[in-house]
Design an enzyme around this catalytic site. Sequence first.
Site, PDB file in Angstrom:
ATOM      1  N   THR A   1     104.105  -3.746  71.526  1.00 44.25           N
ATOM      2  CA  THR A   1     103.534  -2.481  71.060  1.00 44.25           C
ATOM      3  C   THR A   1     104.507  -1.333  71.244  1.00 44.25           C
ATOM      4  OG1 THR A   1     102.506  -2.207  73.205  1.00 44.25           O
ATOM      5  CG2 THR A   1     101.149  -3.122  71.469  1.00 44.25           C
TER       6      THR A   1
ATOM      7  N   GLU B   1      87.863 -12.346  99.970  1.00 44.80           N
ATOM      8  CA  GLU B   1      88.052 -13.793  99.978  1.00 44.80           C
ATOM      9  C   GLU B   1      89.062 -14.240  98.928  1.00 44.80           C
ATOM     10  OE1 GLU B   1      84.577 -16.455 100.198  1.00 44.80           O
ATOM     11  OE2 GLU B   1      83.505 -14.708 100.942  1.00 44.80           O
TER      12      GLU B   1
ATOM     13  N   GLY C   1     103.002   4.000  78.908  1.00 41.57           N
ATOM     14  CA  GLY C   1     103.518   4.971  79.862  1.00 41.57           C
ATOM     15  C   GLY C   1     102.506   5.335  80.934  1.00 41.57           C
ATOM     16  N   THR C   2     101.239   5.529  80.508  1.00 43.58           N
ATOM     17  CA  THR C   2     100.225   5.953  81.471  1.00 43.58           C
ATOM     18  C   THR C   2      99.847   4.806  82.398  1.00 43.58           C
ATOM     19  OG1 THR C   2      99.344   7.433  79.781  1.00 43.58           O
ATOM     20  CG2 THR C   2      97.992   7.062  81.710  1.00 43.58           C
TER      21      THR C   2
ATOM     22  N   ASN D   1      97.922 -10.039  75.788  1.00 38.88           N
ATOM     23  CA  ASN D   1      97.165  -9.976  74.540  1.00 38.88           C
ATOM     24  C   ASN D   1      97.378 -11.185  73.654  1.00 38.88           C
ATOM     25  OD1 ASN D   1      95.926  -7.578  75.107  1.00 38.88           O
ATOM     26  ND2 ASN D   1      97.547  -6.339  74.203  1.00 38.88           N
TER      27      ASN D   1
ATOM     28  N   GLU E   1      96.110  11.477  77.862  1.00 39.08           N
ATOM     29  CA  GLU E   1      95.770  12.165  76.609  1.00 39.08           C
ATOM     30  C   GLU E   1      94.296  11.909  76.315  1.00 39.08           C
ATOM     31  OE1 GLU E   1      96.053  10.560  73.072  1.00 39.08           O
ATOM     32  OE2 GLU E   1      95.384   8.729  74.023  1.00 39.08           O
TER      33      GLU E   1
ATOM     34  N   ASN F   1      88.843  -7.640  74.411  1.00 41.15           N
ATOM     35  CA  ASN F   1      88.279  -7.022  75.609  1.00 41.15           C
ATOM     36  C   ASN F   1      86.968  -7.664  76.030  1.00 41.15           C
ATOM     37  OD1 ASN F   1      90.433  -5.314  75.605  1.00 41.15           O
ATOM     38  ND2 ASN F   1      89.360  -3.607  74.657  1.00 41.15           N
TER      39      ASN F   1
ATOM     40  N   GLN G   1      95.101   3.670  78.015  1.00 38.34           N
ATOM     41  CA  GLN G   1      94.262   3.160  76.929  1.00 38.34           C
ATOM     42  C   GLN G   1      93.738   1.753  77.197  1.00 38.34           C
ATOM     43  OE1 GLN G   1      95.716   3.700  72.978  1.00 38.34           O
ATOM     44  NE2 GLN G   1      93.940   2.760  72.075  1.00 38.34           N
TER      45      GLN G   1
END
Length: 451
Positions: free
Chosen positions: A179, A254, A144-145, A206, A71, A228, A11
């Site tokens: 999180t 470089e 996890g991903t 974050n 997912e 973001n 995500q």
Amino acid sequence: MRECISIHIGQAGIQVGNACWELYCLEHGIQPDGQMPGDKTVGGGDDAFNTFFSETGAGKHVPRAVFVDLEPTVIDEVRTGDYRQLFHPEQLISGKEDAANNFARGHYTIGKEIVDLCLDRIRKLADNCTGLQGFLVFNAVGGGTGSGLGSLLLERLSVDYGKKSKLGFTVYPSPQVSTSVVEPYNSVLSTHSLLEHTDVAVLLDNEAIYDICRRSLDIERPTYTNLNRLVSQVISSLTASLRFDGALNVDVNEFQTNLVPYPRIHFMLSSYAPVISAEKAYHEQLSVAEITNSAFEPSSMMAKCDPRHGKYMACCLMYRGDVVPKDVNAAVATIKTKRTIQFVDWCPTGFKCGINYQPPSVVPGGDLAKVQRAVCMISNSTSVVEVFSRIDIKFDLMYSKRAFVHWYVGEGMEEGEFSEAREDLAALEKDYEEVGSEFDDGDEGDEGDEY
């Protein structure tokens, strides 16, 4: 051509990726459907932006990128979002079930099924390049991903493309904001492979970026979109010299050469200046010296660690916009005289500068002001170790009781992997401590307390 392939995993990786590609398109005048009215050489050509976009015969520009998640929900947002026509559907790879915040699921059970498909797609993109330069890998290590599949992909990329450089943009867990409960496990297990399989990793966090949004942009409750967009400015500044013809270009390789003194010590801090809202920008003109100073402010760092607690080993300043070398040299000379900015004694020069005449673009309706010039700094500082030691302490508290470990073992991991990864990080902390204190005459006796 010196193409770069971007890989967005999980995500966080995908959402940062969305912000980046949105910004790239704005900077190059590419429309959401991939058409580029300003492009003179339709259907090919060696324009500088072709490092990031490939062109079809019909004049459509397609990002050299792959989005992967275990997912579907996050990738479905890309599939239905404003930029859905930009990407080739094959570039958006999603599985059916989640990694459930579990490194072992992302790395062993579920990730294993999808990784060959990803490598297939990456191979197609690579075959489409004339001189592939390397990979930009975006992920977070708390979930996890991003942690599990991210590590697996990096390991496989090392096998398939051994010599190509890999730059990681990695979101690390924040000190206060969490999180998931098992973040420390995932981060330690994942860092274990980042150490081995990335050439440069830029740490983002974050909480640090929240604070920058709150403080500098007066956003009371920043969303991930705000975060973001700020991160995408950093990444855009880093890659600007690959995508535009500049005065002092900086290649991906470089970064490695100039920032990494020893192979393991490749975790970077980043900062960006000026971060100001439109109403403030209206009243101030920011000189090269001012933005350079604010890039070195501890509060500008995009990871929660204080550079005053460590020493700089090397630092890369990427300017863009209305900047001339004379101003840069003056600004750097001023920085060198500051007592608060300490370099290790074995690296006296320590600055690598790049200049690109393309002024920074901003997303319309975004929070950042349009400015004439900006700077992005990537620095290798021994203070990064604070990020790791924080995670290690949390890891130890949980692991001493073997809390939650059964979830990982149940997915086919062995307990030995935990201790192996943790030992590797302990060694990393030690490495940083040694680098910071090399050739010291013992005049700073408090060096050991910081870690």
